[in-house]
Design a protein around this motif. Structure first.
Motif, PDB file in Angstrom:
ATOM      1  N   TRP A 193       1.061  -1.134  -0.107  1.00 38.29           N
ATOM      2  CA  TRP A 193       0.026   0.106  -0.057  1.00 38.29           C
ATOM      3  C   TRP A 193       0.895   1.175   0.120  1.00 38.29           C
ATOM      4  O   TRP A 193       0.571   2.192  -0.827  1.00 38.29           O
ATOM      5  CB  TRP A 193      -0.938  -0.034   1.281  1.00 38.29           C
ATOM      6  N   LEU A 194       1.746   1.350   0.728  1.00 34.26           N
ATOM      7  CA  LEU A 194       2.903   2.483   1.008  1.00 34.26           C
ATOM      8  C   LEU A 194       3.492   2.639  -0.392  1.00 34.26           C
ATOM      9  O   LEU A 194       4.056   3.719  -0.778  1.00 34.26           O
ATOM     10  CB  LEU A 194       3.346   2.300   2.150  1.00 34.26           C
ATOM     11  N   MET A 195       3.857   1.605  -0.972  1.00 37.99           N
ATOM     12  CA  MET A 195       4.719   1.470  -2.117  1.00 37.99           C
ATOM     13  C   MET A 195       3.609   2.402  -3.369  1.00 37.99           C
ATOM     14  O   MET A 195       4.097   2.998  -4.129  1.00 37.99           O
ATOM     15  CB  MET A 195       5.103   0.286  -2.704  1.00 37.99           C
ATOM     16  N   ALA A 196       2.459   1.784  -3.357  1.00 35.41           N
ATOM     17  CA  ALA A 196       1.449   2.689  -4.449  1.00 35.41           C
ATOM     18  C   ALA A 196       1.434   3.966  -4.049  1.00 35.41           C
ATOM     19  O   ALA A 196       1.419   4.707  -4.993  1.00 35.41           O
ATOM     20  CB  ALA A 196       0.339   1.806  -4.283  1.00 35.41           C
ATOM     21  N   CYS A 197       1.225   4.354  -2.512  1.00 37.37           N
ATOM     22  CA  CYS A 197       1.315   5.798  -2.322  1.00 37.37           C
ATOM     23  C   CYS A 197       2.714   6.530  -2.740  1.00 37.37           C
ATOM     24  O   CYS A 197       2.150   7.649  -3.131  1.00 37.37           O
ATOM     25  CB  CYS A 197       1.016   5.847  -1.038  1.00 37.37           C
ATOM     26  N   ASP A 198       3.548   5.811  -2.652  1.00 41.67           N
ATOM     27  CA  ASP A 198       4.828   6.291  -2.970  1.00 41.67           C
ATOM     28  C   ASP A 198       4.551   6.940  -4.663  1.00 41.67           C
ATOM     29  O   ASP A 198       5.173   7.865  -5.063  1.00 41.67           O
ATOM     30  CB  ASP A 198       6.105   5.561  -2.846  1.00 41.67           C
TER      31      ASP A 198
END
Length: 99
Positions: A15-20
């Motif tokens: 999820w945080l990689m997608a947000c990045d």
């Protein structure tokens, strides 16, 4: 995904990689709006703030829906997001473009 990300580290990482990736895309959009290079520090700060606003609004709405909220309560989600981004960037990014 956002709900499971609260308890599953691997999903949180994804999820945080997608947000990045969203943040990187927002830098391009923000740069165009501000007529500055995408690498400019202020552009990057505004992009990070806008991406964080998107993440928080998405997580909030997702949690509410999974908790049983009526989807009709979120017909204004685009307005909520635009307002959150405007607040996060002190209005510098400007109004949303709706096509």
């Amino acid at each position: 995904m956002t709900r499971l990300a609260d308890t599953e580290p691997a999903i949180r990482t994804a999820w945080l990689m997608a947000c990045d990736q969203v943040e990187r895309e927002m830098a391009g959009v923000t740069a165009v709006r501000l007529e500055l290079p995408a690498e400019d520090l202020q552009v990057r700060l505004y992009a990070a703030a806008a991406a964080a606003a998107l993440r928080v609004i998405s997580e909030d709405i997702g949690a509410a829906l999974l908790g049983g909220a009526d989807p009709r309560e979120f017909t204004d989600a685009h307005e909520r997001l635009a307002h959150a981004i405007s607040n996060a960037t002190a209005g510098a990014v400007g109004d949303p473009i709706i096509t």
